[in-house]
Design an enzyme around this catalytic site. Sequence first.
Site, mmCIF file in Angstrom:
data_model
loop_
_atom_site.group_PDB
_atom_site.id
_atom_site.type_symbol
_atom_site.label_atom_id
_atom_site.label_comp_id
_atom_site.label_asym_id
_atom_site.label_seq_id
_atom_site.Cartn_x
_atom_site.Cartn_y
_atom_site.Cartn_z
ATOM 1 N N ASP A 5 0.861 -1.173 0.000
ATOM 2 C CA ASP A 5 0.000 0.000 0.000
ATOM 3 C C ASP A 5 0.906 1.235 0.000
ATOM 4 O O ASP A 5 2.099 1.135 0.296
ATOM 5 C CB ASP A 5 -0.881 -0.052 1.252
ATOM 6 N N ASP A 7 -0.426 5.083 0.876
ATOM 7 C CA ASP A 7 -0.825 6.040 1.913
ATOM 8 C C ASP A 7 -0.860 5.368 3.280
ATOM 9 O O ASP A 7 -1.592 4.398 3.481
ATOM 10 C CB ASP A 7 -2.213 6.612 1.595
ATOM 11 N N ASP A 161 -1.506 -0.491 5.948
ATOM 12 C CA ASP A 161 -1.697 0.093 7.273
ATOM 13 C C ASP A 161 -3.149 0.145 7.712
ATOM 14 O O ASP A 161 -3.435 0.393 8.872
ATOM 15 C CB ASP A 161 -1.154 1.524 7.297
#
Length: 179
Positions: A5, A7, A161
């Site tokens: 990922d 961001d 995250d």
Amino acid sequence: TVILDLDGTLVDSVYAHTLAWRAAFRDLGVAVPAYRLHRLIGMGGDRLVTEAAGQRVEDALGDELRARHPQHLDELFGHVTVADGAPELLEALHDVGLRVVLASSSDAELTRRLLDLVEGSDAFLDDVVTGSDASRSKPDGELLLRALGSQDREGAVVVGDAVWDVHAAHDAALRSVAV
């Protein structure tokens, strides 16, 4: 294959996105608390408006909200930084011979801007897949399957995250690691 990922994983942008979405909603007279938006970051913008404010707001204002979000994010872009250890992680994954692919729900232009902050990303990423490449965003697994391509699912892992990364990995029948 390691599918990363962007961001919140490689760049510290979650709060900038939260504030940009909050400003976009405020522009149009819709009050959405920052805490509600914060928990939705990582979900694609095509889904975020409905989750944050309901289907009625999506139907009436969704496209305008999605147009305003990047304008406000531009104002906050100087606050976005590289996550601690991100360049070293990319290099280490690459150096042990893993295929390293980025899968971001952001569009291609924003993904490129954010990746430019991560030193060495061009040298260590084998591929980049963005929200521009998929018809359905996270938590749908389509983006991750596009990132995986023809590679073996058994040898792949998703690193992200947000809960939306884990949901997308589950939807794509891939293992995940949350950071």
